[in-house]
Enzyme design. Sequence first.
Site, PDB file in Angstrom:
ATOM      1  N   GLY A 146       0.812  -1.205   0.000  1.00 38.28           N
ATOM      2  CA  GLY A 146       0.000   0.000   0.000  1.00 38.28           C
ATOM      3  C   GLY A 146       0.849   1.261   0.000  1.00 38.28           C
ATOM      4  O   GLY A 146       0.538   2.238  -0.688  1.00 38.28           O
TER       5      GLY A 146
ATOM      6  N   ASN B  31      -7.396   4.110   9.366  1.00 39.68           N
ATOM      7  CA  ASN B  31      -6.871   2.906   9.997  1.00 39.68           C
ATOM      8  C   ASN B  31      -6.974   2.933  11.519  1.00 39.68           C
ATOM      9  O   ASN B  31      -7.037   1.889  12.157  1.00 39.68           O
ATOM     10  CB  ASN B  31      -5.405   2.680   9.589  1.00 39.68           C
TER      11      ASN B  31
ATOM     12  N   GLN C 136      -7.598   0.206   4.071  1.00 41.33           N
ATOM     13  CA  GLN C 136      -8.392  -0.345   5.178  1.00 41.33           C
ATOM     14  C   GLN C 136      -9.822  -0.647   4.770  1.00 41.33           C
ATOM     15  O   GLN C 136     -10.490  -1.478   5.398  1.00 41.33           O
ATOM     16  CB  GLN C 136      -8.394   0.615   6.381  1.00 41.33           C
TER      17      GLN C 136
ATOM     18  N   SER D 151      -3.882  -3.120  -0.310  1.00 32.97           N
ATOM     19  CA  SER D 151      -2.722  -3.864   0.181  1.00 32.97           C
ATOM     20  C   SER D 151      -3.146  -5.283   0.544  1.00 32.97           C
ATOM     21  O   SER D 151      -4.135  -5.478   1.268  1.00 32.97           O
ATOM     22  CB  SER D 151      -2.168  -3.144   1.408  1.00 32.97           C
ATOM     23  N   GLY D 152      -2.387  -6.281   0.078  1.00 38.90           N
ATOM     24  CA  GLY D 152      -2.766  -7.673   0.276  1.00 38.90           C
ATOM     25  C   GLY D 152      -2.857  -8.100   1.730  1.00 38.90           C
ATOM     26  O   GLY D 152      -3.794  -8.802   2.128  1.00 38.90           O
ATOM     27  N   HIS D 153      -1.885  -7.654   2.553  1.00 37.64           N
ATOM     28  CA  HIS D 153      -1.810  -8.244   3.903  1.00 37.64           C
ATOM     29  C   HIS D 153      -2.913  -7.766   4.837  1.00 37.64           C
ATOM     30  O   HIS D 153      -3.025  -8.254   5.961  1.00 37.64           O
ATOM     31  CB  HIS D 153      -0.419  -8.027   4.520  1.00 37.64           C
TER      32      HIS D 153
ATOM     33  N   THR E 106      10.399  -7.552 -11.493  1.00 37.17           N
ATOM     34  CA  THR E 106       9.848  -8.879 -11.788  1.00 37.17           C
ATOM     35  C   THR E 106       8.630  -9.131 -10.909  1.00 37.17           C
ATOM     36  O   THR E 106       8.647  -8.836  -9.705  1.00 37.17           O
ATOM     37  CB  THR E 106      10.930  -9.954 -11.531  1.00 37.17           C
TER      38      THR E 106
ATOM     39  N   CYS F 138       2.576   1.391  12.495  1.00 35.76           N
ATOM     40  CA  CYS F 138       3.783   2.062  12.022  1.00 35.76           C
ATOM     41  C   CYS F 138       4.300   3.064  13.032  1.00 35.76           C
ATOM     42  O   CYS F 138       5.475   3.372  13.064  1.00 35.76           O
ATOM     43  CB  CYS F 138       3.498   2.789  10.721  1.00 35.76           C
TER      44      CYS F 138
HETATM   45  C1  LIG Z   1      -4.655   3.331   5.612  1.00 32.19           C
HETATM   46  C2  LIG Z   1      -3.346   2.668   5.298  1.00 32.19           C
HETATM   47  N1  LIG Z   1      -2.667   3.051   4.213  1.00 32.19           N
HETATM   48  C3  LIG Z   1      -1.509   2.496   3.864  1.00 32.19           C
HETATM   49  C4  LIG Z   1      -0.952   1.507   4.628  1.00 32.19           C
HETATM   50  C5  LIG Z   1       0.356   0.916   4.221  1.00 32.19           C
HETATM   51  O1  LIG Z   1       0.150  -0.352   3.636  1.00 32.19           O
HETATM   52  P1  LIG Z   1       1.381  -1.361   3.517  1.00 32.19           P
HETATM   53  O2  LIG Z   1       1.632  -1.901   4.868  1.00 32.19           O
HETATM   54  O3  LIG Z   1       0.900  -2.399   2.552  1.00 32.19           O
HETATM   55  O4  LIG Z   1       2.527  -0.580   2.974  1.00 32.19           O
HETATM   56  C6  LIG Z   1      -1.608   1.078   5.785  1.00 32.19           C
HETATM   57  C7  LIG Z   1      -1.006   0.056   6.679  1.00 32.19           C
HETATM   58  O5  LIG Z   1      -1.250   0.035   7.867  1.00 32.19           O
HETATM   59  C8  LIG Z   1      -2.850   1.664   6.119  1.00 32.19           C
HETATM   60  O6  LIG Z   1      -3.519   1.296   7.210  1.00 32.19           O
END
Ligand SMILES: Cc1ncc(COP(=O)(O)O)c(C=O)c1O
Length: 407
Positions: free
Chosen positions: A71, A151, A179, A199-201, A237, A327
């Site tokens: 993301g 988030n 989110q 974002s996948g995770h 890749t 983060c």
């Molecule tokens: C709202 C939001 N944007 C971006 C991200 C970043 O995503 P990624 O961890 O895939 O870099 C997050 C991750 O917590 C998020 O909550």
Amino acid sequence: MKNIYMDNNATTAVKPQVLEAMLPYFCEQFGNPSSVHWAGRMVGGAIDKARGQVAELLNCSSAEVIFLSCGSEGDNYAIKGTADALKEKGNHIITTSVEHPAVLETCEALEKDGYDVTYLNVDQNGMLDLVELEAAITDKTILISVMWANNETGNIFPIEDIGQIAKKHKVRFHTDAVQAVGKIPVDVRKANVDMAVISGHKIGAPKGIGAMYLRRGTKISRFMHGGHQERNRRAGTHNVPGIVGLGIACELAQQSMDKDYAYVRDLRDTLENGILSTIPEVKLNGHPNADFRLPNTLNVSFNYIEGESLLLFFDMKGIAASSGSACTSGSLEPSHVMGAMGVDIVLAHSSTRFSLGPDNNRDEVNFILQELPAIVQRLREMSPLYKRDEPTPLSCDDCRMVNKVCA
Ligand SMILES: Cc1ncc(COP(=O)(O)O)c(C=O)c1O
């Protein structure tokens, strides 16, 4: 002791069906999709399929999906790529003060390069004033970047309304949908979005894979230089297993979204109502009407308590929650989202996020509701900020001793 995971906004477990779909692409079908030989051809189809699955969830065409690493990369690409591509048109960007650092720090970096950024304020519930947003648009505005859902609080922003404003003023619109996607419907066409990042995770796919919707015909400067993958939009890749996993995760999310919404929201509401009704001096952070929040997210502040201490006590009971975003945890600064909402500094420090998922259950919610009051009380007793009950004065002399005035 059974572990309880309620930090799904930080990351999610890979779903078994996702892992199963990915496995053949590590050893058997390992080719580089850019190769013309059989090994490359074997995996090309898998990428096309995944592109279609992502497109289906976002309601766009496959040709509008770009795979990337996460993301954060998508947000950087959307914002920096637009700033560079449209620099002849203008240098003004509008965003909000509650975005993820992937957006905020990208904007701050652009400010150093001479771009002008407006950071819109939010109200005490964490919501935007769209009149203020529209008034901020100037003839130099090249981009509006507003997240689909926050988030930390789970607040859902009125993306369709913002899309209308962007369209009216012919300003490009990017949304960080990291989110929102998989939890609530994200229809990029209906919302008139030009760029959306996922974002996948966060949705049961592995870490290290993400995607961006880029509306057909949108001019953007390259961000990653090198190979000509992704129709020259993103060098590198392909992460084939990750892409396959993201595709399946999107398909699963689409199939179970309504069911998951109802199930997770019921659990979250039970947790929320239980906490607010049994523990004194608790503040809900986010929109008071749960319809305006993601179904899985609850952010509360327990007055007089350090959020990090609460997390340690939780951890001893096997409960994983979070204070601030993943983060920023590790930093002693209170969350910028709480700050933007005007949350008192002591309460901001105690902000705690529970982010549930379909794997949680009622027993886990009940366990937290049972353990939490004692943990909170214990931490309050240890806090120098906590006002313990003062003894009732015995006489007027005692009153004067404790500096009280008799009524
Ligand atoms: C709202 C939001 N944007 C971006 C991200 C970043 O995503 P990624 O961890 O895939 O870099 C997050 C991750 O917590 C998020 O909550």
